[in-house]
Motif scaffolding. Structure first.
Motif, short mmCIF file in Angstrom:
data_model
loop_
_atom_site.label_atom_id
_atom_site.label_comp_id
_atom_site.label_asym_id
_atom_site.label_seq_id
_atom_site.Cartn_x
_atom_site.Cartn_y
_atom_site.Cartn_z
N UNK A 265 0.85 -1.20 0.00
CA UNK A 265 0.00 0.00 0.00
C UNK A 265 0.88 1.24 0.00
N UNK A 266 0.40 2.27 -0.68
CA UNK A 266 1.08 3.56 -0.56
C UNK A 266 0.97 4.00 0.89
N UNK A 267 1.96 4.78 1.34
CA UNK A 267 2.10 5.10 2.76
C UNK A 267 0.81 5.65 3.40
N UNK A 268 0.12 6.58 2.70
CA UNK A 268 -1.07 7.18 3.33
C UNK A 268 -2.18 6.13 3.49
N UNK A 269 -2.33 5.29 2.47
CA UNK A 269 -3.34 4.22 2.56
C UNK A 269 -3.01 3.28 3.71
N UNK A 270 -1.71 2.98 3.83
CA UNK A 270 -1.28 2.10 4.93
C UNK A 270 -1.64 2.72 6.28
N UNK A 271 -1.34 4.01 6.43
CA UNK A 271 -1.62 4.68 7.70
C UNK A 271 -3.12 4.64 8.00
N UNK A 284 9.14 5.35 11.72
CA UNK A 284 10.52 5.37 12.23
C UNK A 284 11.47 4.69 11.24
N UNK A 285 10.97 3.61 10.63
CA UNK A 285 11.78 2.91 9.62
C UNK A 285 12.08 3.83 8.44
N UNK A 286 11.06 4.57 7.99
CA UNK A 286 11.28 5.52 6.88
C UNK A 286 12.32 6.56 7.30
N UNK A 287 12.17 7.07 8.51
CA UNK A 287 13.13 8.08 8.98
C UNK A 287 14.55 7.51 9.04
N UNK A 309 5.63 7.45 -3.31
CA UNK A 309 7.04 7.03 -3.35
C UNK A 309 7.43 6.11 -2.20
N UNK A 310 6.45 5.78 -1.35
CA UNK A 310 6.74 4.81 -0.28
C UNK A 310 5.64 3.76 -0.32
N UNK A 311 6.06 2.51 -0.50
CA UNK A 311 5.08 1.41 -0.48
C UNK A 311 5.36 0.56 0.76
N UNK A 319 9.11 0.52 1.65
CA UNK A 319 10.12 0.50 0.58
C UNK A 319 10.03 1.82 -0.19
N UNK A 320 11.14 2.54 -0.23
CA UNK A 320 11.16 3.80 -0.99
C UNK A 320 11.35 3.45 -2.46
N UNK A 321 10.56 4.07 -3.31
CA UNK A 321 10.72 3.81 -4.75
C UNK A 321 10.95 5.14 -5.48
N UNK A 322 11.39 5.03 -6.74
CA UNK A 322 11.62 6.20 -7.61
C UNK A 322 12.79 7.05 -7.16
N UNK A 323 13.93 6.75 -7.70
CA UNK A 323 15.13 7.53 -7.39
C UNK A 323 15.57 8.33 -8.61
#
Ligand SMILES: C[S@@+](CC[C@H](N)C(=O)[O-])C[C@H]1O[C@@H](n2cnc3c(N)ncnc32)[C@H](O)[C@@H]1O
Length: 387
Positions: A265-271, A284-287, A309-311, A319-323
């Protein structure tokens, strides 16, 4: 409803070209009267004549028996469904290509609601039945929506050329010669299977595929994109994969990038759908990942708006995507940008609902301190705010 399609202008436009392209193994899909298969059988070793209409096939069987034609194989099939592991030098397809008329349904004419749906379904599978240098001859009409057909072809990585047209009273017929693009051939050489269009980004197109039974993503530069961002993406992913950041890269080529498909899920959907403890751990993991990038002096950019950009995977790993826009920097901003996101309107209310209350003023102050002195100590203080 299942009348045999008597050859018409489209059939004749197509038949004209059969002698120029028939050799080896040929497939005539939607053979109907068999006009194309019979012509191809003069030049090819073997012709498979397929149709969904058994009556048409029965009649064709009689014709080939009567004329003692030995190199035509007849098979009842819905598109490619009756074929297994066979690749052709030429596929001939004069499909039903008109928008369906509910009052007078006709399987020889109805291409789907908008006319191009069956053509679309055909191209979902066509690459699996075509040799790398094989060709497809396809007829359709101006009533089919030519732009849509072109889009379907491009999305499935086929190249095409208009080799014939015919103006009729109400419509214009088009005849396309279609081949696998060099990119599609290259991907197939890497044994990537089931290549399917997935989505379109600003700078690239994303396809999915299967490599050794694993789902993978393929990012391809859009033809019209001026700047090549794909190689930048590959460059940084190779470096960051060593720190367990980003999807695992499999191939980083000049014009495309292959990596593990990240399901989640994209980060907002996950939250929105998760509980406080899981959300806190993910943030915290993203940070932490942002902190590693800061230490490496890499700016991912876009971390203040990482909506797509975060799934977060099923095992709750972000997982950060798109660099694509990532770059070397002397002023790393990943941690501070992500903090900016956490107190932004995009997410603030959702976090409050989940009882994650971040002191905004303190966050701003700690980010300022971290910016002046980007060490572990200042970073830990930021982490403590996620409670
Ligand atoms: C426009 S006619 C073309 C017939 C012949 N090939 C020609 O050029 O005159 C389309 C043919 O496709 C067949 N067809 C329709 N849907 C099909 C499907 N899903 N799979 C295979 N054949 C199909 C129809 O029965 C019909 O014979």
């Amino acid at each position: 409803m299942d009348d045999i399609y008597e050859p018409k202008e489209d059939s004749f436009l197509l038949k004209e070209e059969i002698k120029n392209y028939s050799h080896g193994l040929v497939l005539d899909l939607g053979t109907g009267s068999g006009i194309q298969a019979l012509e191809a059988s003069k030049y090819a070793n073997k012709v498979y004549a397929l149709d969904i209409n058994s009556i048409a096939l029965g009649k064709l069987k009689k014709i080939i028996r009567k004329n003692n034609i030995k190199n035509i194989i007849i098979l009842k099939s819905d598109l490619f469904h009756s074929l297994r592991k066979i690749k052709f030098d030429l596929i001939i397809f004069n499909p039903p290509y008109l928008p369906s008329d509910k009052k007078y349904p006709d399987r020889a004419l109805d291409g789907g609601k908008r006319g191009y749906e069956l053509i679309h379904a055909f191209f979902e599978d066509a690459c699996n039945f075509l040799k790398p240098t094989g060709l497809i001859l396809l007829v359709f009409s101006s009533l089919t929506n030519k732009n849509k057909v072109d889009e379907v072809l491009l999305n499935h990585l086929f190249d095409f050329k208009l080799i014939g047209t015919k103006k009729l009273f109400f419509e214009e017929l088009f005849l396309y010669k279609i081949s696998k693009s060099p990119l599609l051939q290259e991907l197939e050489e890497l044994e990537i299977k089931d290549i399917a269009y997935f989505s379109r980004g600003k700078r690239g197109l994303i396809y999915t595929g299967a490599l050794k039974n694993k789902k993978i993503a393929i990012k391809v530069k859009r033809k019209e994109a001026v700047v090549d961002k794909i190689s930048n993406d590959a460059y940084w992913l190779k470096i960051l994969n060593k720190k367990n950041i980003g999807p695992k890269i499999i191939y980083g080529k000049e014009n495309f990038l292959v990596y593990d498909f990240v399901e989640g899920d994209f980060i907002v959907d996950f939250i929105e759908k998760s509980g406080k403890t899981a959300i806190k751990a993910v943030l915290k993991d993203v940070l932490e990942q942002c902190f590693i990038m800061d230490k490496l002096n890499i700016n991912k950019l876009e971390m203040h708006h990482p909506i797509k950009h975060i799934i977060v995977t099923e095992s709750k790993k972000p997982v950060l995507i798109d660099f694509e826009r990532a770059k070397k920097t002397t002023e790393p901003k990943n941690v501070t940008q992500f903090c900016q996101f956490l107190i932004s309107k995009h997410i603030e209310q959702t976090l409050i609902l989940k009882k994650i209350l971040i002191d905004e003023n303190l966050m701003i102050e700690l980010c300022r301190n971290y910016k002046d002195n980007p060490g572990r100590q200042g970073f830990e203080k930021i982490l403590e705010l996620i409670k």
